[in-house]
Scaffold this motif. Structure first.
Motif, PDB file in Angstrom:
ATOM      1  N   SER A  18      16.529  20.535 -63.771  1.00 44.26           N
ATOM      2  CA  SER A  18      15.377  21.286 -64.259  1.00 44.26           C
ATOM      3  C   SER A  18      14.710  21.912 -63.044  1.00 44.26           C
ATOM      4  CB  SER A  18      14.383  20.368 -64.972  1.00 44.26           C
ATOM      5  OG  SER A  18      14.974  19.809 -66.114  1.00 44.26           O
ATOM      6  N   TYR A  19      14.078  23.075 -63.266  1.00 47.38           N
ATOM      7  CA  TYR A  19      13.451  23.751 -62.134  1.00 47.38           C
ATOM      8  C   TYR A  19      12.269  24.585 -62.589  1.00 47.38           C
ATOM      9  CZ  TYR A  19      15.794  28.046 -63.702  1.00 47.38           C
ATOM     10  OH  TYR A  19      16.213  29.126 -64.434  1.00 47.38           O
ATOM     11  N   LYS A  20      11.464  24.991 -61.607  1.00 45.03           N
ATOM     12  CA  LYS A  20      10.362  25.908 -61.867  1.00 45.03           C
ATOM     13  C   LYS A  20      10.409  27.015 -60.821  1.00 45.03           C
ATOM     14  CE  LYS A  20       6.936  23.284 -59.273  1.00 45.03           C
ATOM     15  NZ  LYS A  20       5.657  22.595 -59.309  1.00 45.03           N
ATOM     16  N   VAL A  21       9.838  28.157 -61.184  1.00 49.78           N
ATOM     17  CA  VAL A  21       9.784  29.314 -60.290  1.00 49.78           C
ATOM     18  C   VAL A  21       8.348  29.484 -59.818  1.00 49.78           C
ATOM     19  CG1 VAL A  21      10.135  31.809 -60.088  1.00 49.78           C
ATOM     20  CG2 VAL A  21      11.654  30.453 -61.555  1.00 49.78           C
ATOM     21  N   GLU A  22       8.186  29.569 -58.501  1.00 50.89           N
ATOM     22  CA  GLU A  22       6.888  29.851 -57.904  1.00 50.89           C
ATOM     23  C   GLU A  22       7.101  30.785 -56.730  1.00 50.89           C
ATOM     24  OE1 GLU A  22       3.836  26.161 -58.517  1.00 50.89           O
ATOM     25  OE2 GLU A  22       5.249  26.005 -56.857  1.00 50.89           O
ATOM     26  N   ASN A  23       6.354  31.858 -56.675  1.00 47.73           N
ATOM     27  CA  ASN A  23       6.435  32.812 -55.559  1.00 47.73           C
ATOM     28  C   ASN A  23       7.860  33.291 -55.312  1.00 47.73           C
ATOM     29  OD1 ASN A  23       3.621  32.544 -55.070  1.00 47.73           O
ATOM     30  ND2 ASN A  23       4.026  30.660 -53.945  1.00 47.73           N
ATOM     31  N   ASP A  30      13.690  18.089 -61.578  1.00 46.22           N
ATOM     32  CA  ASP A  30      14.173  16.910 -62.295  1.00 46.22           C
ATOM     33  C   ASP A  30      15.687  16.991 -62.453  1.00 46.22           C
ATOM     34  OD1 ASP A  30      13.923  14.472 -63.609  1.00 46.22           O
ATOM     35  OD2 ASP A  30      13.447  15.360 -65.544  1.00 46.22           O
ATOM     36  N   CYS A  31      16.265  15.853 -62.755  1.00 47.19           N
ATOM     37  CA  CYS A  31      17.698  15.744 -63.032  1.00 47.19           C
ATOM     38  C   CYS A  31      17.829  14.898 -64.295  1.00 47.19           C
ATOM     39  CB  CYS A  31      18.393  15.082 -61.854  1.00 47.19           C
ATOM     40  SG  CYS A  31      20.148  14.803 -62.090  1.00 47.19           S
ATOM     41  N   LYS A  32      18.685  15.308 -65.202  1.00 50.55           N
ATOM     42  CA  LYS A  32      18.880  14.523 -66.426  1.00 50.55           C
ATOM     43  C   LYS A  32      19.359  13.124 -66.053  1.00 50.55           C
ATOM     44  CE  LYS A  32      19.830  18.362 -69.473  1.00 50.55           C
ATOM     45  NZ  LYS A  32      20.791  19.021 -70.347  1.00 50.55           N
ATOM     46  N   SER A  33      18.779  12.123 -66.677  1.00 49.99           N
ATOM     47  CA  SER A  33      19.106  10.731 -66.342  1.00 49.99           C
ATOM     48  C   SER A  33      20.555  10.380 -66.632  1.00 49.99           C
ATOM     49  CB  SER A  33      18.165   9.772 -67.075  1.00 49.99           C
ATOM     50  OG  SER A  33      18.309   9.914 -68.472  1.00 49.99           O
ATOM     51  N   GLU A  56      10.470  12.815 -56.469  1.00 53.62           N
ATOM     52  CA  GLU A  56      11.079  11.994 -57.525  1.00 53.62           C
ATOM     53  C   GLU A  56      12.095  12.729 -58.393  1.00 53.62           C
ATOM     54  OE1 GLU A  56       7.799  10.249 -59.643  1.00 53.62           O
ATOM     55  OE2 GLU A  56       7.106   9.154 -57.886  1.00 53.62           O
ATOM     56  N   THR A  57      12.634  13.828 -57.924  1.00 58.99           N
ATOM     57  CA  THR A  57      13.554  14.641 -58.721  1.00 58.99           C
ATOM     58  C   THR A  57      14.750  13.857 -59.250  1.00 58.99           C
ATOM     59  OG1 THR A  57      12.927  16.697 -57.657  1.00 58.99           O
ATOM     60  CG2 THR A  57      15.111  16.635 -58.640  1.00 58.99           C
ATOM     61  N   PHE A  58      15.375  13.055 -58.423  1.00 58.73           N
ATOM     62  CA  PHE A  58      16.591  12.344 -58.824  1.00 58.73           C
ATOM     63  C   PHE A  58      16.334  10.862 -59.120  1.00 58.73           C
ATOM     64  CE2 PHE A  58      18.068  16.057 -56.540  1.00 58.73           C
ATOM     65  CZ  PHE A  58      19.104  16.496 -57.335  1.00 58.73           C
ATOM     66  N   ALA A  59      15.086  10.456 -59.216  1.00 62.90           N
ATOM     67  CA  ALA A  59      14.739   9.042 -59.376  1.00 62.90           C
ATOM     68  C   ALA A  59      15.348   8.410 -60.631  1.00 62.90           C
ATOM     69  CB  ALA A  59      13.227   8.870 -59.390  1.00 62.90           C
ATOM     70  N   SER A  60      15.570   9.175 -61.659  1.00 58.44           N
ATOM     71  CA  SER A  60      16.124   8.611 -62.894  1.00 58.44           C
ATOM     72  C   SER A  60      17.642   8.775 -62.994  1.00 58.44           C
ATOM     73  CB  SER A  60      15.458   9.265 -64.104  1.00 58.44           C
ATOM     74  OG  SER A  60      15.766  10.637 -64.150  1.00 58.44           O
ATOM     75  N   CYS A  61      18.253   9.289 -61.957  1.00 57.74           N
ATOM     76  CA  CYS A  61      19.702   9.562 -61.978  1.00 57.74           C
ATOM     77  C   CYS A  61      20.469   8.443 -61.291  1.00 57.74           C
ATOM     78  CB  CYS A  61      19.982  10.906 -61.298  1.00 57.74           C
ATOM     79  SG  CYS A  61      19.182  12.282 -62.113  1.00 57.74           S
ATOM     80  N   LYS A  62      20.588   7.350 -61.960  1.00 53.00           N
ATOM     81  CA  LYS A  62      21.179   6.151 -61.375  1.00 53.00           C
ATOM     82  C   LYS A  62      22.702   6.195 -61.243  1.00 53.00           C
ATOM     83  CE  LYS A  62      17.358   3.312 -63.028  1.00 53.00           C
ATOM     84  NZ  LYS A  62      16.456   3.782 -62.067  1.00 53.00           N
ATOM     85  N   LEU A  63      23.358   7.201 -61.851  1.00 50.86           N
ATOM     86  CA  LEU A  63      24.817   7.277 -61.834  1.00 50.86           C
ATOM     87  C   LEU A  63      25.370   8.371 -60.927  1.00 50.86           C
ATOM     88  CD1 LEU A  63      25.464   6.740 -65.648  1.00 50.86           C
ATOM     89  CD2 LEU A  63      25.541   5.036 -63.817  1.00 50.86           C
ATOM     90  N   CYS A  84      18.527   5.663 -56.661  1.00 47.41           N
ATOM     91  CA  CYS A  84      19.877   6.228 -56.851  1.00 47.41           C
ATOM     92  C   CYS A  84      20.885   5.233 -56.271  1.00 47.41           C
ATOM     93  CB  CYS A  84      19.981   7.594 -56.162  1.00 47.41           C
ATOM     94  SG  CYS A  84      18.982   8.860 -56.914  1.00 47.41           S
ATOM     95  N   LYS A  85      21.107   4.160 -56.990  1.00 49.88           N
ATOM     96  CA  LYS A  85      21.923   3.048 -56.496  1.00 49.88           C
ATOM     97  C   LYS A  85      23.389   3.399 -56.283  1.00 49.88           C
ATOM     98  CE  LYS A  85      18.719  -0.007 -58.617  1.00 49.88           C
ATOM     99  NZ  LYS A  85      18.201  -1.246 -58.319  1.00 49.88           N
ATOM    100  N   ALA A  86      23.910   4.383 -56.990  1.00 45.44           N
ATOM    101  CA  ALA A  86      25.316   4.760 -56.849  1.00 45.44           C
ATOM    102  C   ALA A  86      25.517   5.858 -55.801  1.00 45.44           C
ATOM    103  CB  ALA A  86      25.874   5.230 -58.193  1.00 45.44           C
ATOM    104  N   LEU A  87      24.423   6.402 -55.253  1.00 46.28           N
ATOM    105  CA  LEU A  87      24.507   7.508 -54.300  1.00 46.28           C
ATOM    106  C   LEU A  87      25.194   7.063 -53.011  1.00 46.28           C
ATOM    107  CD1 LEU A  87      23.689  10.464 -53.792  1.00 46.28           C
ATOM    108  CD2 LEU A  87      21.559   9.598 -52.814  1.00 46.28           C
TER     109      LEU A  87
END
Length: 105
Positions: A18-23, A30-33, A56-63, A84-87
């Motif tokens: 997920s992303y946002k545009v600024e300037n 975010d990253c899908k869990s 916290e972008t990848f905080a929910s991406c445990k795989l 990110c335990k598998a990183l």
């Protein structure tokens, strides 16, 4: 409600990201869990450079096992890769000039 409040309409998706545009720049927010394996952050999305990874972008991406960060990224927010335990593989390019605290906590 704040004038700068972020709404769901401000957030867009690109694959598992997920992303946002600024300037006229892209921040990955975010990253899908359910994401797994190698995640590749593109240099551009819709012709705009990807310049930041939000906190916290990848905080929910445990795989996820790896992240490819392009040379366009300048900042990585705090706790970006927390839990990110598998990183196993990540290369932070020289273009990154600001890294938040505890990005791998």
């Amino acid at each position: 409600m704040s004038v700068n409040a972020e709404t769901d309409a401000d957030i867009k998706t690109y694959g598992v990201l997920s992303y946002k545009v600024e300037n006229n720049e892209i921040t990955i927010t975010d990253c899908k869990s359910k994401a797994e394996g190698e995640v590749i952050i593109p240099e551009t999305i819709d012709g705009l450079p990807v310049t930041a990874i939000h906190k916290e972008t990848f905080a929910s991406c445990k795989l996820i096992t790896g992240v490819t960060i392009p040379n366009t990224v300048k900042t990585i927010g705090s706790h970006a890769f927390t839990s990110c335990k598998a990183l196993k593989n990540i290369v932070i390019p020289d273009s990154v000039v600001s890294i938040g605290h505890r990005i791998f906590m």
